[in-house]
Design an enzyme around this catalytic site. Structure first.
Site, PDB file in Angstrom:
ATOM      1  N   GLY A   1       0.799  -0.909   0.013  1.00 57.62           N
ATOM      2  CA  GLY A   1      -0.136   0.189   0.353  1.00 57.62           C
ATOM      3  C   GLY A   1       0.704   0.873   0.072  1.00 57.62           C
TER       4      GLY A   1
ATOM      5  N   SER B   1       3.043  -6.473  -3.670  1.00 60.78           N
ATOM      6  CA  SER B   1       2.508  -5.718  -4.374  1.00 60.78           C
ATOM      7  C   SER B   1       3.836  -4.959  -4.247  1.00 60.78           C
ATOM      8  CB  SER B   1       1.389  -5.630  -3.490  1.00 60.78           C
ATOM      9  OG  SER B   1       0.429  -4.135  -4.031  1.00 60.78           O
TER      10      SER B   1
ATOM     11  N   ASP C   1     -11.063 -24.121 -19.706  1.00 58.52           N
ATOM     12  CA  ASP C   1     -10.412 -24.113 -18.287  1.00 58.52           C
ATOM     13  C   ASP C   1     -10.419 -25.900 -18.681  1.00 58.52           C
ATOM     14  OD1 ASP C   1     -10.554 -25.917 -15.748  1.00 58.52           O
ATOM     15  OD2 ASP C   1     -13.041 -25.525 -15.291  1.00 58.52           O
TER      16      ASP C   1
ATOM     17  N   ASP D   1      -6.373 -27.406 -19.974  1.00 61.95           N
ATOM     18  CA  ASP D   1      -4.801 -28.079 -18.912  1.00 61.95           C
ATOM     19  C   ASP D   1      -5.444 -29.575 -19.037  1.00 61.95           C
ATOM     20  OD1 ASP D   1      -7.315 -28.173 -17.080  1.00 61.95           O
ATOM     21  OD2 ASP D   1      -6.521 -26.571 -15.889  1.00 61.95           O
TER      22      ASP D   1
ATOM     23  N   LEU E   1      -8.420 -30.745 -18.079  1.00 59.40           N
ATOM     24  CA  LEU E   1      -9.310 -31.215 -16.624  1.00 59.40           C
ATOM     25  C   LEU E   1     -10.335 -29.703 -16.532  1.00 59.40           C
ATOM     26  CD1 LEU E   1     -10.141 -33.142 -14.805  1.00 59.40           C
ATOM     27  CD2 LEU E   1      -8.641 -32.169 -12.823  1.00 59.40           C
TER      28      LEU E   1
ATOM     29  N   ASP F   1     -12.154 -27.709 -14.344  1.00 60.18           N
ATOM     30  CA  ASP F   1     -11.365 -28.028 -12.806  1.00 60.18           C
ATOM     31  C   ASP F   1     -11.720 -26.864 -11.954  1.00 60.18           C
ATOM     32  OD1 ASP F   1      -9.432 -27.121 -13.290  1.00 60.18           O
ATOM     33  OD2 ASP F   1      -7.633 -28.031 -11.881  1.00 60.18           O
TER      34      ASP F   1
ATOM     35  N   ASP G   1      -4.940 -11.059 -10.500  1.00 64.76           N
ATOM     36  CA  ASP G   1      -4.448 -10.349  -9.808  1.00 64.76           C
ATOM     37  C   ASP G   1      -5.482  -8.560 -10.864  1.00 64.76           C
ATOM     38  OD1 ASP G   1      -3.398  -7.320  -8.437  1.00 64.76           O
ATOM     39  OD2 ASP G   1      -2.178  -9.031  -8.403  1.00 64.76           O
TER      40      ASP G   1
ATOM     41  N   HIS H   1      -5.114 -10.553  -5.758  1.00 64.88           N
ATOM     42  CA  HIS H   1      -3.820  -9.778  -5.265  1.00 64.88           C
ATOM     43  C   HIS H   1      -3.089 -10.402  -4.427  1.00 64.88           C
ATOM     44  CE1 HIS H   1      -0.916  -6.456  -5.541  1.00 64.88           C
ATOM     45  NE2 HIS H   1      -1.587  -5.838  -4.412  1.00 64.88           N
TER      46      HIS H   1
END
Length: 556
Positions: A130, A212, A291, A294, A296, A298, A449, A486
């Site tokens: 921050g 961050s 999805d 890859d 699968l 999941d 993120d 994040h």
């Protein structure tokens, strides 16, 4: 992964990665701190802790120090209602460089150093985040599972040279410099000296973990102060926060504000630009498209390079319902995910990956970009955190009248030029000094993120590859975390022991070929391998789909 050894290796002046002048200087400073007659014990106890402040502070002009002994299993870190209790340790709270700024406000560099009774010979610098301005408990909370302190690390943290979590410090030039880099150099140097004075020997190895803003600090250490750390883990590093991600925050806020329905006062309500149902539909659409690539289905998009998604596929053919998105909503999403640009079409920041985590209620995407305020007084983190930083120390001179809603993408970026260099860590991809000393750099980034795009970290790693070629793998690797927001959290396997991976690489020469990550809130009991980019986790077609051993790291 196994717990780090509690042995206390001795740092020799000719040890790999330890410059002779640094080792000599630390040895001399440690001798001065220890005093001519009082050698500190190798293992701290309550009695030894009580005398540390009076014994160590006089050797550092301008340093004030307080010591507190915390018995084993007596407390948790401040603000933590559950989780592990802390191991026995001595907490040193200090301040240095006290002054009055040109804004008339008092400043100092505050820090906290926690010294475990059972020390493993290592120091961990815990990065901030921050706007900083607070001294966070130095326990090494990003060393999942548990705390680095409980694993025997001495841990240090700092407020970065100012004492408020707002951007008001930007009105004082020295505070800007301290926040950007100077305070961290001073705290790292002092922490090493205090560790040596407390244990009568220097830390054998030193590490840095930050996310961050702390990730930016981690990268800054590899570039400006490569002598300090043997291993660095930079998570979601804010490499272009001062002129890049903050512009993107304005871009996204304006795109969503433009389609937000109006409240009773006739003003747009930012939080309602996309409802929870809209985000859930967006998640479903991304999963349907990406999805299973890859191997699968999941709930994770683990092969992002193969993902081809366009929100136009979700656009309503008739009236708006919860099962589709309106044309303005689709347009806003396309605008956001393509990335901020000026009126000539020149990119001002990166676009964003289509990761399904952005639509899950456990993720912080809504908190950053939309918030939940039912009125026109927005409470998104972009508005109350990024706008504060924009006004206070990312533009020069500071301008409390500058709003994300009125940011001009042609004119206002130039107002960030004067001090962008101070915070920027995106340009140096050679890392000459850090590489020469044998340093190891791990990069990690959540694919969902909402403030720093994973594409930015991938771009940095690609530019590193262009400089170092195949040799890059000898000192730096990047791991992307599907579904993670994040720093942590979200629909992801977001708990991974990057610190142990770093220790194994630095001290044993075992470069991480994969890192085991485990689900927390959304996928409890699930494990997945995090693979070094550009590889991804691919299901082998057999075996327990919840077990990382059923997955391979593939480069296709």
């Amino acid at each position: 992964m196994p717990r780090p050894t509690t042995a206390r290796p001795t740092l020799r002046a000719d040890a790999p990665g330890t410059p002779l002048r640094l080792a000599t200087a630390l040895a001399l400073l440690g001798t001065a701190l220890a005093g001519p007659a009082a050698a500190a014990p190798a293992v701290l106890d309550a009695s030894a802790c009580a005398g540390l402040a009076t014994r160590l502070a006089p050797a550092q002009p301008g340093l004030t120090l307080q010591a507190e002994w915390i018995p084993a299993q007596a407390q948790r870190p401040p603000g933590q209602a559950d989780g592990p209790l802390l191991a026995a340790h001595c907490r040193l709270a200090g301040r240095m460089a006290e002054r009055t700024g040109i804004d008339g406000q008092p400043y100092h560099i505050g820090f906290e150093l926690r010294l475990p009774a059972d020390w493993n010979g290592r120091l961990l610098y815990q990065g901030g985040g921050g706007n900083d301005g607070v001294v966070r408990p130095a326990v090494g909370h990003q060393a999942a599972p548990g705390y680095a302190l409980n694993r025997g690390f001495a841990v240090v943290s700092t407020d970065a040279g100012h004492q408020k979590p707002t951007a008001d410090f930007g009105f004082d030039p020295q505070a800007r410099v301290d926040n950007a880099y100077a305070a961290h150099d001073r705290v790292a140097t002092l922490a090493k000296a205090l560790v040596q004075g407390a244990y009568a020997q220097p830390a054998a190895r030193s590490y840095f973990i930050g996310c961050s803003g702390g990730g930016r600090q981690a990268m800054m250490m590899t570039q400006r102060f490569p002598q300090h750390f043997d291993g660095v883990l930079a998570i979601a590093p804010a490499m272009r926060v001062s002129k890049g991600a903050t512009i993107a925050a304005a871009w996204d806020t304006q795109a969503l504000q433009a389609i937000a329905p109006k409240g009773g006062d006739g003003q747009p309500v930012l939080s309602q630009a996309l409802s929870d149902a809209d985000l859930a539909r967006l998640r479903d659409g991304i999963l349907q498209a990406c999805d299973a690539q890859d191997g699968l289905a999941d709930g994770l998009v683990s092969h992002p390079a193969a993902c081809r998604f366009d929100p136009a596929a979700l656009q309503c053919r008739g009236a708006k319902t919860e099962q589709c998105l309106s044309a303005p909503q689709v347009g806003a999403l396309q605008r956001i995910f393509a990335g901020a640009r000026d009126s000539q079409g020149r990119a001002l920041y990166f676009g964003w990956p289509w990761d399904a985590g952005i639509g899950h209620p456990a993720n912080d995407w809504r908190a950053w970009k939309l918030g939940r305020s039912p009125t026109a007084q927005a409470d998104s983190r972009h508005v109350f955190l990024m706008q504060d930083a924009l006004q206070g120390y990312f533009v020069t001179p500071p301008d409390r009248g500058l709003s994300l809603y009125r940011f001009d993408f042609d004119r206002d970026p130039a107002r960030m030029d004067a001090h962008a260099w101070m915070f920027n860590t995106a340009d140096d991809v050679a890392l000459t000094g850090f590489k020469a000393r044998g340093g190891k750099l791990l990069l990690a980034h959540g694919m969902a993120d909402a403030i720093f795009s994973a594409h930015e970290t991938v771009d940095y790693h690609q530019r590193m590859r262009a400089v170092h070629g195949a040799g890059l793998d000898d000192f730096s690797r990047l791991f992307l975390v599907p579904g993670m927001g994040h720093c942590s959290g979200g629909a992801a396997t977001d708990s991974f022991d990057g610190l142990q991976a770093l220790v194994d690489w630095v001290e044993d020469g075992r470069a991480p070929a994969r890192i085991t990550a485990r689900g927390t809130r959304v996928f409890p009991g699930r494990s997945r391998p995090l693979c070094p980019w550009p590889q991804h986790a691919h299901y082998n077609g057999q075996g327990d789909p919840e077990d990382e051993r059923s997955f391979s790291c593939r480069g296709d």
